[in-house]
Each structure stands twice: as structure tokens, then as C-alpha cells.
Write a protein that holds these residues in place. Structure first.
Motif, PDB file in Angstrom:
ATOM      1  N   VAL A 138       2.088   9.492   3.226  1.00  0.00           N
ATOM      2  CA  VAL A 138       1.342   9.739   4.336  1.00  0.00           C
ATOM      3  C   VAL A 138       0.366   8.493   4.435  1.00  0.00           C
ATOM      4  O   VAL A 138      -0.245   8.124   3.461  1.00  0.00           O
ATOM      5  CB  VAL A 138       0.376  11.080   4.136  1.00  0.00           C
ATOM      6  N   ASP A 139       0.517   8.125   5.556  1.00  0.00           N
ATOM      7  CA  ASP A 139      -0.296   7.018   6.144  1.00  0.00           C
ATOM      8  C   ASP A 139      -1.474   7.336   6.974  1.00  0.00           C
ATOM      9  O   ASP A 139      -1.310   7.988   7.932  1.00  0.00           O
ATOM     10  CB  ASP A 139       0.603   5.857   7.055  1.00  0.00           C
ATOM     11  N   SER A 389      -1.982  -6.897   1.531  1.00  0.00           N
ATOM     12  CA  SER A 389      -1.713  -5.377   2.130  1.00  0.00           C
ATOM     13  C   SER A 389      -0.219  -5.246   2.090  1.00  0.00           C
ATOM     14  O   SER A 389       0.365  -4.714   2.839  1.00  0.00           O
ATOM     15  CB  SER A 389      -2.185  -5.480   3.569  1.00  0.00           C
ATOM     16  N   TYR A 390       0.450  -5.766   1.150  1.00  0.00           N
ATOM     17  CA  TYR A 390       2.019  -6.035   1.183  1.00  0.00           C
ATOM     18  C   TYR A 390       2.658  -5.651  -0.396  1.00  0.00           C
ATOM     19  O   TYR A 390       2.045  -5.941  -1.219  1.00  0.00           O
ATOM     20  CB  TYR A 390       2.541  -7.364   1.495  1.00  0.00           C
ATOM     21  N   VAL A 391       3.884  -5.093  -0.287  1.00  0.00           N
ATOM     22  CA  VAL A 391       4.694  -5.252  -1.506  1.00  0.00           C
ATOM     23  C   VAL A 391       6.038  -6.062  -1.316  1.00  0.00           C
ATOM     24  O   VAL A 391       6.346  -6.048  -0.332  1.00  0.00           O
ATOM     25  CB  VAL A 391       4.901  -3.702  -2.012  1.00  0.00           C
ATOM     26  N   LEU A 392       6.455  -6.677  -2.683  1.00  0.00           N
ATOM     27  CA  LEU A 392       7.434  -7.325  -2.349  1.00  0.00           C
ATOM     28  C   LEU A 392       8.751  -6.613  -2.992  1.00  0.00           C
ATOM     29  O   LEU A 392       8.189  -6.200  -4.399  1.00  0.00           O
ATOM     30  CB  LEU A 392       7.520  -8.718  -3.058  1.00  0.00           C
ATOM     31  N   ILE A 403       6.635  -5.968  -6.814  1.00  0.00           N
ATOM     32  CA  ILE A 403       5.789  -7.136  -7.041  1.00  0.00           C
ATOM     33  C   ILE A 403       4.699  -6.673  -6.018  1.00  0.00           C
ATOM     34  O   ILE A 403       5.003  -6.581  -4.673  1.00  0.00           O
ATOM     35  CB  ILE A 403       6.114  -8.470  -6.708  1.00  0.00           C
ATOM     36  N   TYR A 404       3.293  -6.359  -6.364  1.00  0.00           N
ATOM     37  CA  TYR A 404       2.471  -6.120  -5.587  1.00  0.00           C
ATOM     38  C   TYR A 404       1.363  -6.913  -5.122  1.00  0.00           C
ATOM     39  O   TYR A 404       1.043  -7.711  -6.154  1.00  0.00           O
ATOM     40  CB  TYR A 404       1.713  -4.643  -6.052  1.00  0.00           C
ATOM     41  N   GLU A 428       4.884  -3.571   4.309  1.00  0.00           N
ATOM     42  CA  GLU A 428       3.710  -3.361   4.499  1.00  0.00           C
ATOM     43  C   GLU A 428       3.240  -2.258   3.667  1.00  0.00           C
ATOM     44  O   GLU A 428       3.985  -1.193   3.591  1.00  0.00           O
ATOM     45  CB  GLU A 428       3.014  -3.076   5.955  1.00  0.00           C
ATOM     46  N   LEU A 429       2.269  -2.224   2.746  1.00  0.00           N
ATOM     47  CA  LEU A 429       1.899  -1.068   2.082  1.00  0.00           C
ATOM     48  C   LEU A 429       1.092  -0.052   2.984  1.00  0.00           C
ATOM     49  O   LEU A 429       0.667  -0.023   3.929  1.00  0.00           O
ATOM     50  CB  LEU A 429       0.708  -1.503   1.012  1.00  0.00           C
ATOM     51  N   ILE A 430       1.938   1.331   2.850  1.00  0.00           N
ATOM     52  CA  ILE A 430       1.271   2.255   3.098  1.00  0.00           C
ATOM     53  C   ILE A 430      -0.030   2.804   2.614  1.00  0.00           C
ATOM     54  O   ILE A 430      -0.364   2.995   1.493  1.00  0.00           O
ATOM     55  CB  ILE A 430       2.185   3.471   3.185  1.00  0.00           C
TER      56      ILE A 430
END
Length: 506
Positions: A138-139, A389-392, A403-404, A428-430
Motif C-alpha cells: 500500500v502506497d 528512494s530506490y531499490v536495485l 540492494i537498497y 522507486e520504493l513504495i
């Protein structure tokens, strides 16, 4: 999002906590809501016969989940099933995407080469089965109405269907037994039942019966689970076997490492897959469905004989769950190609109404290649501030691979050749709403802020001959919960716990 945080879960006294945790210990073991203990909990020297089992990690309370988001995730599952079935049917389109990965990912390359070998031989089985799971969070990043956003789509070894059914039943039992203090969110209608066990098994049974309908067989038919050696999550798998056995469908387990010792593929044009159980060497069974609960990770392939085993399974007449094309359709790269803003590809596989429904669930995902979107993503990925704000993500299933945030730039630099970056996607991270719960793991109770991830199961049977979808249905849900401080959420990988939903109106 106050309702998610301040007045739930209900407060329990120490005496109540002791009572409820003791109840959980007994109920979980009595109902098979269990796992084999991890080595750090109980070493092989302490349990040399491998007979021990402990409660699976579970939450004390069902976690709050917006009713509308839950309904939307359930409602679009059949569209997702159809999407990935049609991708697996379109070898030309999928092949162009996979070719980008073949250059930088040895595991993907080996799988694709098996497909090409079998294609050269000629596929003898047009039917394919998917036991899928689409994962969401849930975002609340837009500070308005909560929305579901897809984390990933799983096309191979989608686990915890069996145990998630039992967690929903556990929480209902605790509620009915009045072991929760009064909380206005908790009521009979807010705790939906979870039929994942029966519906996933029904998908396997449907494929088995479809195979059986094709004509008389020389040997009795069976469904074959091909599993990892030393599987800790065995009870989650076993419960599906038991449902099939209750339907009078013989079902066997075979470790992938010993596959070639117990299978043969007939030399005739039918290429029937025959299985001889180790415990009954005088018996032979014709395999209707190969259900892979392994082969999704490079560590399953220790020697060349393991690749031979995967090749022989693929070239056989058994229905594969999944086939290699279906396995590869679940690559993160495929998800990225579909979800990159302004991507036109979703409309290739679904009609407009279904495509619009699915598109709403996407979060922004970018390639790390030389395209315009890729160049922008690279600039973000190497910037220690922008990447927060991202995850690889690599092209891997199972927990512990991602990888965060600040770890992204040094990880990419460690790869050396920048060409290897395109084996990953940037997502993009939720931002999920914070809430509280307690996790019971290994006999210990830990309380604090948690976040949840919803997985919706689906089953789909299709034929590549005529591009026909034969069977397509929802198949229950999984809710995984982890401490808010944890980046990863995999239960089997030791990060999360199995949960169930308490539906609330936001």
C-alpha cells in the motif's frame, strides 16, 4: 493515516500475552503451520534425524489493510494471470528482452539456451501451467488515498500458499476465542477467509486432469513436485500434496539434485516423462505435471548434470509449472519493460480495460541501459542522495537479493564493467503506512512498527497452440510482515513473518 498507527493493535497484559503465545505454539504445530528449524536455531548435530519442527514465524494480530486496496488487488489478478500467460506464449517478444540479459547474466543465458535446444528438438507439450503470485504494498506517498503498487510478479515457486491459509485460520481462532482485547477494527467481517491451499491445488489438479483427458496411458499418472534438497519450508508444500492425494491424484516429491536418477524420457515422438520412486523401484508413473519448487536460483545448479535434468524436464511431454518461457517471463526486466512510464507494451497483451486496471498498480521502474530512461536511471543510481528512494533488483527470485538506497552506488561500482548494470532494474520504493504488531519467531515475541506486503495468488492453464487460455482464476492471498527497520521481507530467507488481513475502511 492515524487509524493505521495509534489505536491498533489492542493492548494486552503480560498474562494475556503469555496465554496467547502459548496458544499460538500449540495451534501452529497442531495445524501444520510449521517449518523445519533453521540451522542457527537447531544444528544438524542436535537433530541428526531431521525430525524437529517449529512454529512458522507469524504475527500476533492480523495487520490492518485498506479494504478497497485489498479488493482491487484481488480483482486484477486474473488480468495479471492472462498478461503473463500471453507473454510466455509470445516467444519472439520475450526473446528480444531476454537477449539483453543473456549478455550479462549467466543464469538467464543457460535457461534460454535450454529453451532453444528444446525448440530445435520440437516442443511436444503445448500446455503450460502457472501458479502465480503478484506482490503489492500500500502506497501513501502522495498523501491522499492509499493505493496498491506492485512490488513484483512471481512465476516460479510462489510460496506460502499453504501456510497463509493456516495463518488466516489461526487469527480467526484467536479472535473467536476472545484472546484479543476489544478492538473496533476486529470483527467477523474484517477477517476474510483464505482459500489459497485448495485453489492452488485445484490448479494443479486441473492441469493433471487435462493431461489425462488426452488419451489412454500405459502407466498410472502422477504429479511430481521437484524440490530443493533440505527444504525448510516443507509443510507449505506438503499441504498441497495432501489435497491432491485426497483427490486420488498420486503425488510425489523429488529433490532436483537426484532428478536424473529417477526419471526417464521415452525416446518416441511422445517423449513421455516416467518417474520411478526410490521407495518403490518396481513401479513406474507417467508424470502429468512437473511442479517446480526449485531451479529458480543458480545455487540449485551445482553441476552440468543439473542443467541436463532441467533440459530433460523441459523437453518432456509433462505439463511444466512453470515452463522455462514462463519462468523467464517473471524476470524483473520484463516487469520493467511493462512498467516504465509511457511504455506501450501492456496494450500488446491485454484489452484496454484490463490494461488500464493493471497499469494503475505499477510503480515507476527504470532500466540501467543506454536508452533515455536508462541514462536518467543511471544518474539517480550513482547519486548517493537521489538513490535514497530506490531499490536495485537483479533477475532473481527469493529473498536477500535486492540492494537498497545508499548501498546502490558502491554496489554498481563493484560490478566493474558498466555493461553489467543492465542486468538490474531500478525501482522507486513504495511508501507503506506505518502500523504496529508483534512477530512470533523461534519462540520469541518482538513488537514494534511493521510494514506489510500483500501477495495475491492466481492459477492459469493455457495452450501455446492457438494462444488459448483454458483456466484462469484467483487463488487466495499471502500477507507478509516485517519490522519497519528491515529492507528485505522474505519469510524463508529469515526476514519476515506470515500474517493475515484485518480489513479497514480508510
Amino acid at each position: 493515516m492515524e487509524a493505521f498507527h495509534n489505536d491498533y493493535p489492542p493492548t494486552l497484559s503480560r498474562e494475556q500475552l503469555d496465554h496467547i503465545t502459548n496458544t499460538i505454539k500449540d495451534w501452529t504445530i497442531a495445524h501444520g503451520l510449521a517449518v523445519r528449524p533453521p540451522n542457527e536455531f537447531l544444528s544438524s548435530s542436535q537433530d541428526p534425524q531431521g525430525v524437529a519442527a517449529i512454529s512458522a514465524p507469524v504475527t500476533l494480530f492480523p495487520s490492518l489493510f485498506p479494504s478497497r486496496c485489498f479488493s482491487e488487488a484481488i480483482a486484477i489478478q486474473q488480468a495479471y494471470n492472462e498478461l503473463y500467460a500471453r507473454i510466455a506464449m509470445d516467444e519472439e517478444w520475450l526473446g528480444k528482452i531476454i537477449q539483453e540479459l543473456v549478455e550479462v547474466d549467466d543464469f538467464i543465458r543457460e535457461l534460454w539456451q535450454i529453451h532453444e535446444r528444446v525448440k530445435k528438438d520440437g516442443y511436444v507439450q503445448a500446455l503450460q501451467l502457472g501458479l502465480f503470485r503478484s506482490d503489492y504494498m500500500v502506497d501513501i506517498s502522495n498523501n491522499s488515498v492509499p493505493q496498491i503498487k506492485q512490488v513484483e510478479f512471481n512465476t516460479i515457486s510462489s510460496s506460502f500458499g499453504g501456510l497463509s491459509t493456516q495463518v488466516a485460520a489461526l487469527h480467526k481462532y484467536l479472535f473467536d476465542s476472545q484472546l484479543y482485547n476489544t478492538a473496533h477494527y476486529l470483527n467477523a467481517s474484517s477477517l476474510p477467509p483464505n482459500d489459497a491451499t485448495t485453489t492452488l491445488a485445484e490448479g494443479l489438479a486441473t492441469a493433471h486432469l487435462t493431461y489425462a483427458s488426452k488419451g489412454r496411458k500405459e502407466y498410472p499418472l502422477c504429479v511430481l513436485f521437484v524440490v530443493q534438497e533440505g527444504e525448510k519450508n516443507i509443510f507449505d508444500q506438503r499441504v498441497l500434496e495432501y489435497v491432491l492425494q485426497a483427490k486420488s491424484i498420486p503425488t510425489f516429491r523429488l529433490s532436483f539434485a537426484s532428478t536424473m536418477q529417477h526419471i526417464t524420457v521415452t525416446n518416441n515422438t511422445d517423449r513421455v516423462l516416467l518417474y520411478t520412486p526410490a521407495h518403490a523401484p518396481a513401479s513406474k508413473f507417467e508424470v502429468s505435471v512437473v511442479y517446480l519448487r526449485s531451479t529458480y536460483t543458480p545455487s540449485d545448479f551445482i553441476s552440468e548434470s543439473d542443467w541436463d535434468a532441467r533440459y530433460h524436464l523441459e523437453r518432456s511431454a509433462a505439463i511444466k509449472c512453470p515452463s522455462i518461457l514462463t519462468h523467464l517471463a517473471g524476470s524483473k526486466k520484463v516487469q520493467q519493460v511493462l512498467a516504465t512510464p509511457s511504455s506501450p507494451y501492456l496494450d500488446k497483451f491485454l484489452d484496454k480495460e484490463k490494461a488500464d486496471q493493471v497499469r494503475k498498480s505499477f510503480t515507476a521502474i527504470y532500466p540501467l541501459d543506454d536508452s533515455e530512461a536508462g541514462r536518467k536511471a543511471k544518474a539517480i543510481a550513482i547519486d548517493s542522495a537521489k538513490c535514497q528512494s530506490y531499490v536495485l533488483k537483479p533477475q532473481r527470485e527469493g529473498g536477500g537479493n535486492n540492494i537498497y538506497r545508499a548501498a546502490i552506488p558502491p554496489f554498481l561500482q563493484s560490478l566493474g564493467d558498466e555493461a553489467k548494470w543492465k542486468g538490474h532494474i531500478l525501482m522507486e520504493l513504495i511508501e507503506p503506512p506505518p502500523q504496529k504488531n508483534s512477530i512470533f519467531r523461534g519462540g520469541l515475541l518482538k513488537s514494534g512498527e511493521i510494514i506489510t506486503e500483500l501477495g495475491v495468488f492466481g492459477t492459469c492453464l493455457w495452450s501455446s497452440d492457438g494462444q488459448k487460455i483454458i483456466y484462469n482464476t484467483n487463488a487466495g492471498y499471502l500477507l507478509r510482515t516485517k519490522g519497519r527497520e528491515s529492507e528485505e521481507g522474505g519469510v524463508a530467507a529469515g526476514f519476515g513473518a506470515i500474517d493475515s488481513v484485518c480489513l479497514v475502511d480508510i
